[in-house]
Motif scaffolding. Structure first.
Motif, short mmCIF file in Angstrom:
data_model
loop_
_atom_site.label_atom_id
_atom_site.label_comp_id
_atom_site.label_asym_id
_atom_site.label_seq_id
_atom_site.Cartn_x
_atom_site.Cartn_y
_atom_site.Cartn_z
N PHE A 219 0.85 -1.20 0.00
CA PHE A 219 0.00 0.00 0.00
C PHE A 219 0.88 1.25 0.00
N TYR A 220 2.17 1.06 -0.22
CA TYR A 220 3.15 2.15 -0.10
C TYR A 220 3.39 2.83 -1.45
N SER A 221 3.66 2.01 -2.45
CA SER A 221 4.19 2.54 -3.69
C SER A 221 3.18 3.40 -4.46
N HIS B 141 -7.17 13.52 -4.88
CA HIS B 141 -6.05 14.11 -4.14
C HIS B 141 -5.13 13.04 -3.53
N ASN B 142 -3.85 13.35 -3.53
CA ASN B 142 -2.85 12.52 -2.88
C ASN B 142 -2.48 13.21 -1.56
N PRO B 143 -2.84 12.70 -0.39
CA PRO B 143 -3.23 11.32 -0.11
C PRO B 143 -4.72 11.05 0.13
N THR B 144 -5.59 12.05 0.16
CA THR B 144 -6.94 11.77 0.69
C THR B 144 -7.93 11.23 -0.35
N GLY B 145 -7.62 11.34 -1.62
CA GLY B 145 -8.53 10.85 -2.66
C GLY B 145 -9.67 11.81 -2.98
N GLN B 146 -9.70 12.97 -2.29
CA GLN B 146 -10.84 13.87 -2.49
C GLN B 146 -10.77 14.69 -3.78
N GLY C 183 -8.90 6.55 -9.12
CA GLY C 183 -7.65 7.18 -8.70
C GLY C 183 -6.75 6.18 -7.99
N PHE C 184 -5.68 6.72 -7.44
CA PHE C 184 -4.64 5.89 -6.86
C PHE C 184 -4.72 5.76 -5.36
N PHE C 185 -5.25 6.83 -4.72
CA PHE C 185 -5.07 6.94 -3.27
C PHE C 185 -6.38 7.00 -2.50
N ALA C 186 -6.35 6.34 -1.34
CA ALA C 186 -7.45 6.45 -0.38
C ALA C 186 -6.79 6.64 0.98
N SER D 298 -2.11 3.42 -1.02
CA SER D 298 -1.94 3.55 -2.45
C SER D 298 -2.33 2.22 -3.08
N LEU D 299 -3.13 2.26 -4.15
CA LEU D 299 -3.57 1.00 -4.76
C LEU D 299 -2.78 0.67 -6.03
N GLY D 300 -1.70 1.42 -6.23
CA GLY D 300 -0.89 1.20 -7.43
C GLY D 300 -0.37 -0.22 -7.56
N HIS D 301 0.03 -0.81 -6.45
CA HIS D 301 0.66 -2.13 -6.53
C HIS D 301 -0.13 -3.21 -5.82
N ALA D 302 -1.36 -2.91 -5.42
CA ALA D 302 -2.15 -3.93 -4.70
C ALA D 302 -3.32 -4.36 -5.57
#
Ligand SMILES: Cc1ncc(COP(=O)(O)O)c(C=O)c1O
Length: 456
Positions: A82-84, A224-229, A373-376, A420-424
């Motif tokens: 959840f990092y990358s 938004h990075n990091p909140t996803g808003q 998006g990428f981030f939650a 981050s859902l980039g790698h999960a």
């Protein structure tokens, strides 16, 4: 899915189900090519991919072998990343992009090894002008500059003087940690404004714009990075109105534009009739960060100073990347890739939402999960310092980022945890979120017991 990917997937499944055993030799390239009715090159690509992913290894002159034991993730101890913030390597369109690089090498070979225009090659500027219209960005070619990633724009904007003569940069809190880092290393005067679950307080924003000596306001307007808003239409229009009223620039980092699911959601730039918005479009999340390319649309008043800084920073951005991106944009490959990537991240977000909804956290955890998006983010009712949960994350094979880096010193807190859902993938999200929440809730309980013991 490309042919090499489906071959690799089948081999990987055989390794994980132990049909193929550690140190067992894989069939030769020719045998596999015959078995899959494909070319030797495609099988080689599958083997190379599996080797990069640590499933197999090669021995010169002998062939490929299954990698044994420890390095191989099994589903019970699968690593959940959840990092990358980088895109999933499995979905980078590198076959298509390879063709674009080859074509670019032929087309631009006379220019590849010489100096070039600081603004970017004219072919890419033209392609970008057309491309940006897909995001409701209508601008002249003169206002577009090709840059070496959006990080470069942020860096230059922090360092260069602005026509409003002001010095302080205002950032949302939390904000992309690369921006926070840049403000620190450039020693730029900085202040923050909270962007909480309900957005930002526009009265406070107006006051900061009016009295805060604000050079520009940095915003990631959607996903938004990091909140996803994302901002609503009314909020985007209000931002522009305040910017004009108080002579403050807005730097709109639209890195997640390609993930948009709402065709009616425009960038802030779209409402800007006062030439106050600087718009940044990166290709790192949707395509590949290794390209090191982004585009910036600048108000005419800022253009020459920006180009001066760019020229004396890196002269111009890599031409091979520029040439390949031009072809990728013009060929329709970009649109095809974007459609697929957007779907993948929407599915991942949905999985996250469904999994989070199924976990009873007793009101200790609130979630910010967008539809794409990428981030939650998750917010803890009572903060837990990252270093306290990090060993448990590590033991459970979960990689998390310390989200405190997204805050200026005076806003730092232990409540936010970014995912981050980039790698999960979906399976990893489900198992990872269950473990993650159990760890955080477990730590919360320990702390409460400690307090109760000490009060009694
Ligand atoms: C919000 C945001 N802006 C900018 C960047 C930097 O992107 P680039 O690779 O285009 O420099 C990132 C990278 O993760 C990001 O999340």
């Amino acid at each position: 899915m490309y042919k090499y990917e489906s071959i690799a997937e089948q081999i990987r499944e055989n390794i994980q189900s132990k049909t193929l055993l550690p140190n067992q030799q894989l069939p030769s390239l020719r045998e596999m090519a015959d078995a899959f009715s494909t070319s030797v090159g495609t099988v080689k690509e599958a083997y190379d991919y599996l080797e990069r992913e640590n499933f197999i290894y090669s021995v010169p002159k002998r062939g490929f072998f299954v990698l044994g034991g420890k390095l191989l993730p099994t589903s019970s101890q699968m690593l959940v990343d959840f990092y990358s913030g980088a895109p999933d390597i499995r979905y980078i369109p590198y076959q298509d992009f390879k063709k674009c690089i080859n074509k670019a090498t032929n087309l631009y070979y006379k220019r590849l090894f010489s100096y070039s225009d600081t603004k970017g090659i004219p072919e890419l500027i033209s392609a970008l002008q057309r491309h940006l219209m897909e995001y409701q960005i209508y601008t002249k070619k003169e206002n577009i500059v090709v840059v070496s990633g959006s990080q470069q724009v942020l860096d230059i904007l922090c360092r260069m003087p602005f026509p409003n003569g002001k010095q302080t940069v205002l950032v949302e809190q939390p904000a992309y940690y690369g921006m926070i880092k840049n403000l620190e290393i450039t020693q730029t005067p900085r202040v923050g404004i909270m962007r909480g679950p309900g957005g930002i307080d526009f009265d406070e924003l107006g006051k900061q714009f009016q009295y805060g000596n604000i050079k520009f306001f940095y915003t990631v307007s959607r996903y938004h990075n990091p909140t996803g808003q994302s901002y609503t239409k009314k909020e985007r229009e209000e931002l522009v109105r305040l910017a004009d009223k108080y002579n403050v620039y807005i730097v709109e980092d639209d890195i997640a534009a390609d993930f948009e699911t709402d065709t009616k959601r425009d960038p802030v730039y779209f409402s800007d009739i006062y030439d106050k918005v600087i718009y940044i479009k990166s290709f790192s999340k949707i395509l590949m960060p290794g390209l090191r390319l982004a585009a910036v649309v600048l108000p005419p008043l800022l253009l020459n100073v920006f180009l001066d800084y760019k020229q004396w920073t890196d002269t111009y951005s890599a031409i091979l990347s520029q040439g390949a991106l031009t072809i990728f944009l013009e060929s329709g490959m970009y649109q095809k890739n974007r459609k697929e990537i957007r779907r993948i991240y929407m599915d991942r977000m949905k999985k996250l939402k469904d999994t989070a909804a199924g976990i009873d956290t007793g009101g200790e955890i609130a979630w910010d999960i967008p539809d794409s998006g990428f981030f939650a983010c998750l917010r803890l009712k009572q903060g837990i310092p990252f270093e306290r949960v990090q060993p448990d994350f590590y033991k459970n094979n979960i990689r998390m980022m310390d989200t405190r880096g997204f805050f200026l010193d005076e806003f730092k807190n232990d409540n936010y945890y970014r995912l981050s859902l980039g790698h999960a993938n979906e399976e990893e999200i489900e198992s990872g979120v269950k473990k993650l929440t159990a760890i955080l809730l477990g730590q919360g309980k320990k702390r409460n017991q400690f307090f109760i013991r000490n009060i009694n």
